[in-house]
Design an enzyme around this catalytic site. Structure first.
Site, mmCIF file in Angstrom:
data_model
loop_
_atom_site.group_PDB
_atom_site.id
_atom_site.type_symbol
_atom_site.label_atom_id
_atom_site.label_comp_id
_atom_site.label_asym_id
_atom_site.label_seq_id
_atom_site.Cartn_x
_atom_site.Cartn_y
_atom_site.Cartn_z
ATOM 1 N N TYR A 45 17.005 16.744 24.723
ATOM 2 C CA TYR A 45 15.941 17.319 24.958
ATOM 3 C C TYR A 45 15.249 17.694 23.654
ATOM 4 C CZ TYR A 45 18.579 18.015 29.228
ATOM 5 O OH TYR A 45 19.283 17.725 30.386
ATOM 6 N N ARG B 150 12.144 22.735 22.077
ATOM 7 C CA ARG B 150 12.744 23.839 22.669
ATOM 8 C C ARG B 150 12.868 25.236 22.108
ATOM 9 N NH1 ARG B 150 17.723 23.943 22.561
ATOM 10 N NH2 ARG B 150 18.120 24.355 24.836
ATOM 11 N N GLU C 162 26.681 13.883 36.134
ATOM 12 C CA GLU C 162 25.357 13.610 35.452
ATOM 13 C C GLU C 162 25.183 14.513 34.020
ATOM 14 O OE1 GLU C 162 22.445 14.778 38.416
ATOM 15 O OE2 GLU C 162 23.012 13.509 39.832
ATOM 16 N N PRO C 163 26.210 14.323 33.237
ATOM 17 C CA PRO C 163 26.050 14.870 31.880
ATOM 18 C C PRO C 163 24.857 14.544 31.087
ATOM 19 C CG PRO C 163 27.798 13.346 31.892
ATOM 20 C CD PRO C 163 27.391 13.075 33.436
ATOM 21 N N GLY D 140 25.087 19.853 33.381
ATOM 22 C CA GLY D 140 25.053 21.193 33.117
ATOM 23 C C GLY D 140 25.922 21.690 32.058
ATOM 24 N N CYS E 152 -1.457 23.920 15.125
ATOM 25 C CA CYS E 152 -2.432 25.226 15.463
ATOM 26 C C CYS E 152 -1.940 25.971 16.725
ATOM 27 C CB CYS E 152 -3.626 24.857 15.725
ATOM 28 S SG CYS E 152 -4.231 23.737 14.081
HETATM 29 C C1 LIG Z 1 19.343 16.429 38.335
HETATM 30 C C2 LIG Z 1 19.796 16.714 36.987
HETATM 31 N N1 LIG Z 1 21.125 16.237 36.469
HETATM 32 C C3 LIG Z 1 21.417 16.061 35.409
HETATM 33 C C4 LIG Z 1 20.851 17.033 34.399
HETATM 34 C C5 LIG Z 1 21.524 17.009 33.067
HETATM 35 O O1 LIG Z 1 21.700 18.338 32.725
HETATM 36 P P1 LIG Z 1 22.525 18.585 31.281
HETATM 37 O O2 LIG Z 1 21.802 17.926 30.147
HETATM 38 O O3 LIG Z 1 22.626 20.144 31.341
HETATM 39 O O4 LIG Z 1 23.925 17.902 31.494
HETATM 40 C C6 LIG Z 1 19.635 17.539 34.859
HETATM 41 C C7 LIG Z 1 19.015 18.576 33.844
HETATM 42 O O5 LIG Z 1 19.279 19.771 33.887
HETATM 43 C C8 LIG Z 1 19.183 17.412 36.074
HETATM 44 O O6 LIG Z 1 17.856 18.090 36.375
HETATM 45 N N1 LIG Z 2 14.938 20.558 28.733
HETATM 46 C C1 LIG Z 2 15.837 21.525 28.779
HETATM 47 C C2 LIG Z 2 16.917 21.371 29.595
HETATM 48 C C3 LIG Z 2 16.280 20.797 31.052
HETATM 49 C C4 LIG Z 2 17.204 20.251 31.738
HETATM 50 C C5 LIG Z 2 16.281 19.361 32.845
HETATM 51 N N2 LIG Z 2 16.832 19.604 34.522
HETATM 52 C C6 LIG Z 2 16.265 21.880 27.294
HETATM 53 O O1 LIG Z 2 15.670 21.487 26.458
HETATM 54 O O2 LIG Z 2 17.297 22.643 27.231
#
Ligand SMILES: Cc1ncc(COP(=O)(O)O)c(C=O)c1O
Ligand SMILES: N[C@@H](CCCC[NH3+])C(=O)O
EC number: 4.1.1.20
Length: 422
Positions: free
Chosen positions: A376, A316, A273-274, A239, A347
């Site tokens: 992402y 995004r 879990e980055p 996060g 389109c």
């Molecule tokens: C369960 C879980 N762990 C880790 C992440 C990785 O998050 P971020 O990319 O924000 O570090 C996510 C995505 O939000 C997630 O759903």
């Molecule tokens: N997909 C999103 C983040 C979601 C993370 C998944 N839990 C983004 O592009 O910012």
């Protein structure tokens, strides 16, 4: 800090000029800097040095196997959310004992695969999932190692679509109900309780919500211990945000220091879990200007730059209205600036990379770099409009490697069967 910088007005990735790669592989393509990936992984991981921990990269952020392999070599594990991600991690040589499995909808087949691979832990997100996991583990004659993902009902103060830690979000089990699930799990023959986990959202720019969630988790762990349920792993999810525009997210070391201070002498192994914070600013999307045009018919004149990357390549901006900085790959200092919409060929009116953006004047054939696309980006790409997906390239110093070839038309119909019903 990343390794995309101008030298004599040409954008370089480490020691290679971006136009050189564009000439060789065509556009659009994702471009990653190996040195930046390594630097960001180490910057994050080293914040927890001295505290027992495991950095499990969130595979969904950037899932190319060469990149997963790099994190594995750096001592990382993986946070997965599907059988497909497990498959990738195993291909990339990530130690299964460093893989944790999150996600609200694990199928029986996926559970079986993960149990057979002997992953570290399942983050269980519902009572029914626990029952299913017990059944699948019993069928295999094994025990499933679990943590429950608790939903701490904390506002992560981020985009509503990527907030996961509020009670109204679909993720996890409310803290109040989780206690009963732990007690149920304790009595199951094929479940082994290892930990507690949470993940409150993505692209967080403040530390406070993480700490608020951690405090709730600590109180919860104490309640478990009162009931004789010991916890070995505390998983804080991912996060930590990055700078796309003018955001000022915490430095990973400040995040780590705040977490460590709140943990005190708690006797657990921490799991992190980055995703975004490691790969987001380590990758860009390179695209070529196909056309420019001015639509002057309406109330206001609209200028468009039409590029060969689209919402299928980088979703995004369309999905979240997300901001990505856009820079010319070769800077010309003579053309002035204009306000344009940078759009793709798909389109859909929602197919844009940026709207009303002030950009140095560009012309057909110019290359643009869509910055901060390493998380992402490709991992959310699709084949919409039957567009072959872009190539992925990784630069290591003065060499580059195509780590995923551009798709060809034949790739578009893999698995399709040309049936004629008569
Ligand atoms: C369960 C879980 N762990 C880790 C992440 C990785 O998050 P971020 O990319 O924000 O570090 C996510 C995505 O939000 C997630 O759903
Ligand atoms: N997909 C999103 C983040 C979601 C993370 C998944 N839990 C983004 O592009 O910012």
């Amino acid at each position: 800090m990343h390794h995309f910088e101008y030298r004599d007005d040409t954008l370089y990735c480490e020691d290679i000029a971006v136009p050189r790669i564009a000439r060789a592989v065509g556009t659009p393509f994702y471009l990653y800097s190996h040195a930046t990936l390594e630097r960001h992984f180490k910057a994050f991981d080293s914040g927890f040095e001295g505290f027992p921990h495991l950095t499990c990269f969130a595979v969904k952020a950037c899932s190319n196997i060469s990149i997963l392999r790099l994190f594995g070599h750096l001592g990382g594990g993986a946070d997965i959310v599907s059988g497909g991600e497990l498959f990738r991690c195993l291909k990339a040589g990530i130690d299964p004992a460093r893989i944790i499995y999150s996600g609200v909808g694990k199928t029986r087949a996926e559970m079986r695969e993960a149990l057979l691979a002997r992953i570290l832990m399942f983050n269980v997100e519902s009572a029914q999932e626990l029952d299913r996991l017990q059944e699948v583990a019993a069928e295999l004659g094994t025990r499933a190692p679990v943590a429950f993902r608790v939903n701490p009902d904390v506002d992560p103060k981020t985009h509503a679509y990527i907030s996961t830690g509020l009670a109204k979000n679909k993720f996890g089990i409310p803290v109040d109900e989780a206690l009963a699930e732990y007690e149920r799990a304790r009595d199951m023959d094929n479940i082994e309780i290892l930990g507690v986990s949470c993940h409150i959202g993505s692209q967080l720019t403040q530390i406070d919500p993480f700490i608020e969630a951690l405090r709730k988790l600590k109180r919860f762990v104490a309640r478990l211990e009162e009931r004789g349920i010991a916890i070995r792993y505390l998983d804080l999810g991912g996060g930590v945000g990055i700078t796309y525009d003018d955001e000022q997210p915490p430095h990973p070391h400040d995040y780590a220091a705040a977490v460590r201070s709140e943990l005190g002498d708690m006797d657990v192994t921490l799991i992190l879990e980055p995703g975004r914070v490691i790969t987001g600013n380590a990758g860009i999307l390179v695209t070529e200007v196909q056309y420019t045009k001015v639509n002057a018919g309406g109330e206001e004149e609209k200028r468009f730059v039409i590029v060969d990357a689209a919402m299928n390549d980088l979703t995004r901006p369309s999905l979240y209205g997300a901001y990505h900085e856009i820079q010319p790959v070769v800077r010309r200092n003579d053309g002035g600036e204009e306000v344009v919409d940078i759009v793709g060929p798909i389109c859909e009116t929602g197919d844009f990379m940026a709207r009303d953006r002030c950009l140095p004047r560009v012309a057909q054939g110019d290359l643009l770099a869509i910055m901060s696309s390493g998380a992402y980006g490709f991992s959310m790409a699709s084949n919409y409009n039957s567009r072959p997906r872009a190539a992925e390239v990784m630069v290591c110093g003065d060499r580059y490697h195509v780590i995923r070839r551009r798709e060809e038309y034949d790739d578009l119909i893999v698995g399709e069967i040309n049936v004629e019903c008569s």
